[in-house]
Design a protein around this motif. Sequence first.
Motif, mmCIF file in Angstrom:
data_model
loop_
_atom_site.group_PDB
_atom_site.id
_atom_site.type_symbol
_atom_site.label_atom_id
_atom_site.label_comp_id
_atom_site.label_asym_id
_atom_site.label_seq_id
_atom_site.Cartn_x
_atom_site.Cartn_y
_atom_site.Cartn_z
ATOM 1 N N LEU A 67 2.780 7.520 -9.044
ATOM 2 C CA LEU A 67 1.369 6.972 -9.656
ATOM 3 C C LEU A 67 1.570 6.078 -10.944
ATOM 4 N N HIS A 68 1.454 4.861 -10.666
ATOM 5 C CA HIS A 68 1.557 3.779 -11.727
ATOM 6 C C HIS A 68 0.207 3.915 -12.494
ATOM 7 N N ARG A 69 -0.823 4.294 -12.048
ATOM 8 C CA ARG A 69 -2.053 4.104 -12.703
ATOM 9 C C ARG A 69 -2.692 5.645 -12.419
ATOM 10 N N THR A 70 -3.723 5.694 -11.404
ATOM 11 C CA THR A 70 -4.482 6.689 -11.127
ATOM 12 C C THR A 70 -4.737 7.004 -9.449
ATOM 13 N N VAL A 71 -4.984 8.492 -9.324
ATOM 14 C CA VAL A 71 -5.107 8.671 -7.921
ATOM 15 C C VAL A 71 -6.360 7.797 -7.367
ATOM 16 N N ARG A 72 -7.198 7.342 -8.005
ATOM 17 C CA ARG A 72 -8.254 6.522 -7.592
ATOM 18 C C ARG A 72 -7.684 5.129 -7.297
ATOM 19 N N THR A 73 -6.902 4.747 -8.110
ATOM 20 C CA THR A 73 -6.067 3.427 -7.592
ATOM 21 C C THR A 73 -5.175 3.667 -6.420
ATOM 22 N N MET A 74 -4.428 4.580 -6.179
ATOM 23 C CA MET A 74 -3.710 4.826 -5.202
ATOM 24 C C MET A 74 -4.667 4.748 -3.760
ATOM 25 N N CYS A 75 -5.384 5.380 -3.784
ATOM 26 C CA CYS A 75 -6.551 5.524 -2.386
ATOM 27 C C CYS A 75 -7.234 4.207 -2.257
ATOM 28 N N THR A 76 -7.660 3.513 -3.343
ATOM 29 C CA THR A 76 -8.574 2.235 -3.187
ATOM 30 C C THR A 76 -7.851 1.085 -3.175
ATOM 31 N N GLY A 77 -6.617 1.265 -3.707
ATOM 32 C CA GLY A 77 -5.610 -0.120 -3.556
ATOM 33 C C GLY A 77 -5.193 -0.522 -2.303
ATOM 34 N N ARG A 78 -4.535 -1.578 -2.141
ATOM 35 C CA ARG A 78 -3.912 -2.099 -0.731
ATOM 36 C C ARG A 78 -2.723 -1.239 -0.512
ATOM 37 N N TRP A 79 -2.973 -0.487 0.593
ATOM 38 C CA TRP A 79 -2.045 0.522 0.952
ATOM 39 C C TRP A 79 -0.735 -0.032 1.464
ATOM 40 N N GLU A 80 -0.638 -1.445 1.646
ATOM 41 C CA GLU A 80 0.588 -1.926 1.884
ATOM 42 C C GLU A 80 1.465 -1.990 0.789
ATOM 43 N N LEU A 81 0.967 -2.112 -0.397
ATOM 44 C CA LEU A 81 1.848 -2.093 -1.623
ATOM 45 C C LEU A 81 2.047 -0.785 -2.302
ATOM 46 N N LEU A 82 1.783 0.312 -1.464
ATOM 47 C CA LEU A 82 2.114 1.663 -2.192
ATOM 48 C C LEU A 82 3.832 2.025 -2.160
ATOM 49 N N PRO A 83 4.413 2.132 -3.325
ATOM 50 C CA PRO A 83 5.488 2.379 -3.434
ATOM 51 C C PRO A 83 5.955 3.729 -3.097
ATOM 52 N N GLY A 84 6.696 4.005 -2.128
ATOM 53 C CA GLY A 84 6.858 5.326 -1.741
ATOM 54 C C GLY A 84 7.256 5.573 -0.159
ATOM 55 N N TYR A 85 6.692 6.711 0.366
ATOM 56 C CA TYR A 85 6.863 7.218 1.912
ATOM 57 C C TYR A 85 5.626 7.428 2.293
ATOM 58 N N TRP A 86 5.627 7.055 3.997
ATOM 59 C CA TRP A 86 4.626 7.325 4.779
ATOM 60 C C TRP A 86 5.121 8.202 5.874
ATOM 61 N N GLY A 87 4.365 9.277 6.268
ATOM 62 C CA GLY A 87 4.471 9.812 7.527
ATOM 63 C C GLY A 87 4.137 8.878 8.924
ATOM 64 N N GLN A 88 4.567 9.263 10.051
ATOM 65 C CA GLN A 88 4.545 8.493 10.990
ATOM 66 C C GLN A 88 2.868 8.457 11.597
ATOM 67 N N GLY A 89 1.984 9.360 11.217
ATOM 68 C CA GLY A 89 0.633 9.623 11.536
ATOM 69 C C GLY A 89 0.374 10.538 12.552
ATOM 70 N N ILE A 90 -0.843 11.158 12.663
ATOM 71 C CA ILE A 90 -1.070 11.913 13.622
ATOM 72 C C ILE A 90 -2.494 11.753 14.097
ATOM 73 N N GLN A 91 -3.139 11.940 15.375
ATOM 74 C CA GLN A 91 -4.056 11.479 15.875
ATOM 75 C C GLN A 91 -4.841 12.922 15.820
ATOM 76 N N VAL A 92 -6.415 12.256 15.121
ATOM 77 C CA VAL A 92 -7.421 13.200 15.223
ATOM 78 C C VAL A 92 -8.516 12.583 16.024
ATOM 79 N N THR A 93 -9.217 13.223 17.100
ATOM 80 C CA THR A 93 -10.060 12.759 17.758
ATOM 81 C C THR A 93 -11.331 13.663 17.674
ATOM 82 N N VAL A 94 -12.329 13.275 17.336
ATOM 83 C CA VAL A 94 -13.450 13.924 17.177
ATOM 84 C C VAL A 94 -14.545 13.531 18.358
ATOM 85 N N SER A 95 -14.669 14.315 19.369
ATOM 86 C CA SER A 95 -15.458 13.854 20.564
ATOM 87 C C SER A 95 -15.903 15.526 21.301
ATOM 88 N N ALA A 96 -17.233 15.113 21.891
ATOM 89 C CA ALA A 96 -17.994 16.249 22.583
ATOM 90 C C ALA A 96 -17.403 15.957 23.952
#
Length: 131
Positions: A102-131
């Motif tokens: 966190l170089h600035r704030t959590v707001r900045t982390m969430c609203t800035g460009r994700w491509e520029l985040l220094p750190g680690y990412w998970g591989q992702g997990i699917q969430v499907t909301v459907s009837a």
Amino acid sequence: QLQLVESGGGLVEPGGSLTLSCEASGFTFLDYDGLGWFRQAPGKEREGLSCINSIDGSTYYADSVKGRFTISRDNFKNTVYLQMNNLKPEDTAVYYCAASELHRTVRTMCTGRWELLPGYWGQGIQVTVSA
């Protein structure tokens, strides 16, 4: 090795709830004070949903999820959670967790460009909301 692993996704009906978990290995969240959840729906950019400062607990929520989603962390377990309530079809996406300095704030982390985040990412997990 350094990893973030998401779990808890799946298929849920509109109005239902899910809790996502993200466990870090190879490093501690204390080394990356910015923790967050992002999602990417088909044909759309990755967007920040909620971020938390692992040190002081301050949080940020995107308008689209505020009041429905809750982020939390367990620094001892090196795990960050996203409790999702009242899910909507538009919540369908691949959800990613991230750990970043966190170089600035959590707001900045969430609203800035994700491509520029220094750190680690998970591989992702699917969430499907459907009837």
